[in-house]
Design a protein around this motif. Structure first.
Motif, short mmCIF file in Angstrom:
data_model
loop_
_atom_site.label_atom_id
_atom_site.label_comp_id
_atom_site.label_asym_id
_atom_site.label_seq_id
_atom_site.Cartn_x
_atom_site.Cartn_y
_atom_site.Cartn_z
N LEU A 198 -37.94 39.22 47.28
CA LEU A 198 -38.15 38.58 45.89
C LEU A 198 -37.44 39.46 44.95
CD1 LEU A 198 -39.93 36.65 47.53
CD2 LEU A 198 -41.51 36.71 45.92
N ALA A 199 -37.61 40.73 44.84
CA ALA A 199 -37.16 41.84 43.90
C ALA A 199 -35.65 41.54 43.67
CB ALA A 199 -37.54 43.10 44.29
N LEU A 200 -34.89 41.47 44.93
CA LEU A 200 -33.59 41.19 45.12
C LEU A 200 -33.04 39.86 44.49
CD1 LEU A 200 -33.06 43.34 48.28
CD2 LEU A 200 -32.40 44.04 45.74
N PHE B 33 -35.72 29.72 43.05
CA PHE B 33 -36.69 30.63 44.00
C PHE B 33 -36.00 31.96 43.60
CE2 PHE B 33 -37.97 27.81 47.76
CZ PHE B 33 -39.10 27.04 46.93
N ALA B 34 -34.62 31.96 43.43
CA ALA B 34 -33.84 33.40 43.23
C ALA B 34 -34.19 33.81 41.75
CB ALA B 34 -32.37 33.25 43.31
N GLN B 35 -34.70 32.87 40.86
CA GLN B 35 -34.84 33.39 39.45
C GLN B 35 -35.94 33.69 39.30
OE1 GLN B 35 -32.61 33.35 36.67
NE2 GLN B 35 -31.00 33.02 38.20
N GLU C 143 -47.41 31.31 47.00
CA GLU C 143 -47.95 30.77 46.11
C GLU C 143 -47.86 31.05 44.73
OE1 GLU C 143 -51.81 30.15 47.60
OE2 GLU C 143 -51.19 28.86 49.41
N GLU C 144 -48.19 32.43 44.39
CA GLU C 144 -48.15 32.92 42.85
C GLU C 144 -46.68 32.92 42.54
OE1 GLU C 144 -52.19 35.54 42.99
OE2 GLU C 144 -49.98 36.71 43.25
N SER C 145 -45.64 33.23 43.16
CA SER C 145 -44.17 33.64 42.88
C SER C 145 -43.63 32.29 42.55
CB SER C 145 -43.80 34.43 43.59
OG SER C 145 -43.16 33.92 44.90
N GLY C 146 -43.73 31.21 43.47
CA GLY C 146 -42.97 30.01 43.46
C GLY C 146 -41.52 30.47 44.02
N ARG D 117 -32.81 25.29 56.72
CA ARG D 117 -31.86 24.27 56.50
C ARG D 117 -32.26 23.57 54.87
NH1 ARG D 117 -29.14 21.27 59.97
NH2 ARG D 117 -28.26 20.19 57.73
N ARG D 118 -33.37 23.34 54.46
CA ARG D 118 -33.90 23.07 53.34
C ARG D 118 -33.11 23.71 52.18
NH1 ARG D 118 -40.07 22.39 50.82
NH2 ARG D 118 -39.09 21.29 48.76
N LEU D 119 -33.40 25.18 52.38
CA LEU D 119 -32.52 26.23 51.39
C LEU D 119 -31.02 26.21 51.47
CD1 LEU D 119 -35.23 29.26 51.29
CD2 LEU D 119 -35.21 27.31 49.75
N LEU D 120 -30.65 26.33 52.54
CA LEU D 120 -29.15 26.09 52.61
C LEU D 120 -28.51 24.95 52.05
CD1 LEU D 120 -28.83 27.41 56.20
CD2 LEU D 120 -28.40 28.61 54.11
#
Length: 404
Positions: free
Chosen positions: A317-319, A368-370, A336-339, A356-359
């Motif tokens: 998450l930090a990256l 998510f990355a943000q 859950e907290e970070s989404g 697969r969903r994320l790809l």
């Protein structure tokens, strides 16, 4: 001006420390609050380095075949050295049993508070180890587990002024055993934001990553952690996303474990779909990480790991790496907290579907990355965790000092 506070800290980890929850939390963060540490423990075979936050007292070596038996005596010697150097304001023991009892007694003699730091349910670990054997070996390990259970839960923890635990789940677990929740502070694993910032990492130039959709596992390989589950996932991706490459950036505790992993990869015929790097310097490993589209954190369910706080999910998450993690309590809480990720059961089909969903959904992955770095900066850096820990020490130790 208030005088600095000093902790005599007996640790199970090899010294000099390498783990961030010792090196960063106590080496960098505690001194910001006027708290120094006298580390006591055994050498781990690395070159000695000066401890920047007090003193370090290495007595004995974990490489000794008699380390398990001699450790309490070595720790006593180290504690005496530390106490001669500076009178501690408290004594703290991390993940040790006999030395935990020794620390409690020493604190009583010095009339200072005793703290215990539980980063792992070591008694339950002994019980799991016991069940790997039969016959005389089973009996020996059973006696060890029973004796350890009595010492920790009847003698050590009841005498602790405060208990630091690895997660909220561990605090709830100990509370169910009868320990007051008010005497516990959860200190989950965090990151040093100076290291785990995407802008500070140079991406890997490994040509094997070019043209591939990289999925990453950053961490240790071990049978006990069911690392072959990663290969189950790789096989599932081979059929559904042939251009995906699972990068396993990490080493095992022994050559046997690495040989087992390599043999499994060969047996399954997935050499083109799995890249096993072996040990890498941290910055090189992070170079692979920032080339990844998705980070994976599967942790087996059970008493040992359900109360843990895995580092890898927070590192992803930090990256700014969208993540798929399974549902041990701390990971479920972070997701859950970070989404910033997906939380699914540790089942092959569930992990493959989530990947697969994320790809396939670039918008979701980008969202998510943000979210990940902002969440970590607000909740899981060692600067944040250090403030919580320092406030706990300061409140208890100042109160104890005023009572004298």
């Amino acid at each position: 001006m208030r005088k600095p506070l000093s902790i005599a800290f007996i640790v199970r980890d090899p010294l000099p420390p390498a783990r961030a929850d010792l090196l960063t939390l106590f080496g960098s963060e505690m001194p910001r609050y006027g708290i120094t540490t006298e580390l006591v423990g055994q050498a781990g075979g690395l070159d000695a380095a000066p401890w920047p936050a007090g003193g370090m007292h290495l007595v004995g070596s974990l490489r000794s075949r008699f380390a398990a038996l001699l450790s309490p005596l070595w720790d006593l010697r180290g504690l005496l050295r530390a106490s001669r150097r500076i009178r501690p304001d408290c004594i703290q023991v991390r993940d040790k049993i006999a030395s935990g009892l020794l620390g409690r007694l020493a604190a009583a003699v010095l009339r200072v508070p005793f703290f215990y730091w539980m980063s792992f349910p070591i008694v339950e670990g002994f019980a799991v180890r016991r069940d790997e054997f039969t016959g005389v070996k089973w009996l020996a390990h059973a006696l060890r587990a029973a004796a350890s259970r009595f010492v920790v839960y009847r003698l050590v923890l009841p005498g602790a002024r405060h208990i630091f635990v690895q997660s909220e789940a561990m605090a709830d677990w100990l509370a169910a055993k009868g320990f007051a929740r008010s005497r516990m502070t959860a200190v989950p694993m965090g990151v040093d934001e100076r290291v785990f910032g995407r802008a500070a990492v140079t991406p890997s130039t490994d040509p094997r990553l070019d043209g591939r959709r990289v999925v990453l596992y950053l961490g240790r390989i071990a049978r006990a952690r069911r690392s072959d589950f990663l290969l189950d996932v790789a096989e599932g991706l081979k059929a559904e996303a042939p251009d995906a490459l699972l990068v396993i950036a990490g080493d095992a505790a022994s050559n046997d474990e690495m040989d087992w992993m390599r043999a499994e990869i060969a047996r399954r015929g997935i050499e083109h779909h799995v890249l096993l790097t072996g040990w890498l310097p941290q910055q090189e490993a992070l170079g692979y990480a920032v080339r990844a589209e998705i980070g994976l954190s599967p942790i087996p369910r059970g008493v040992l790991f359900d109360v843990s706080s895995p580092t890898k999910l927070v590192e992803y998450l930090a990256l700014g790496i969208p993540s798929v993690a399974n549902d041990i309590p701390d990971q479920r809480l972070v997701v859950e907290e970070s989404g910033a990720g997906l939380c699914v059961p540790m089942e092959t089909a569930s992990f493959v579907a989530a990947i697969r969903r994320l790809l396939d959904d670039r918008g979701l992955a980008d969202a998510f990355a943000q979210r990940g770095p902002a969440y970590v900066k607000a909740h899981r850096t060692y600067a944040i965790l250090g403030r919580i820990v320092a406030e706990t020490y300061t409140t208890i130790l100042r109160r104890a000092d005023e009572a004298v």
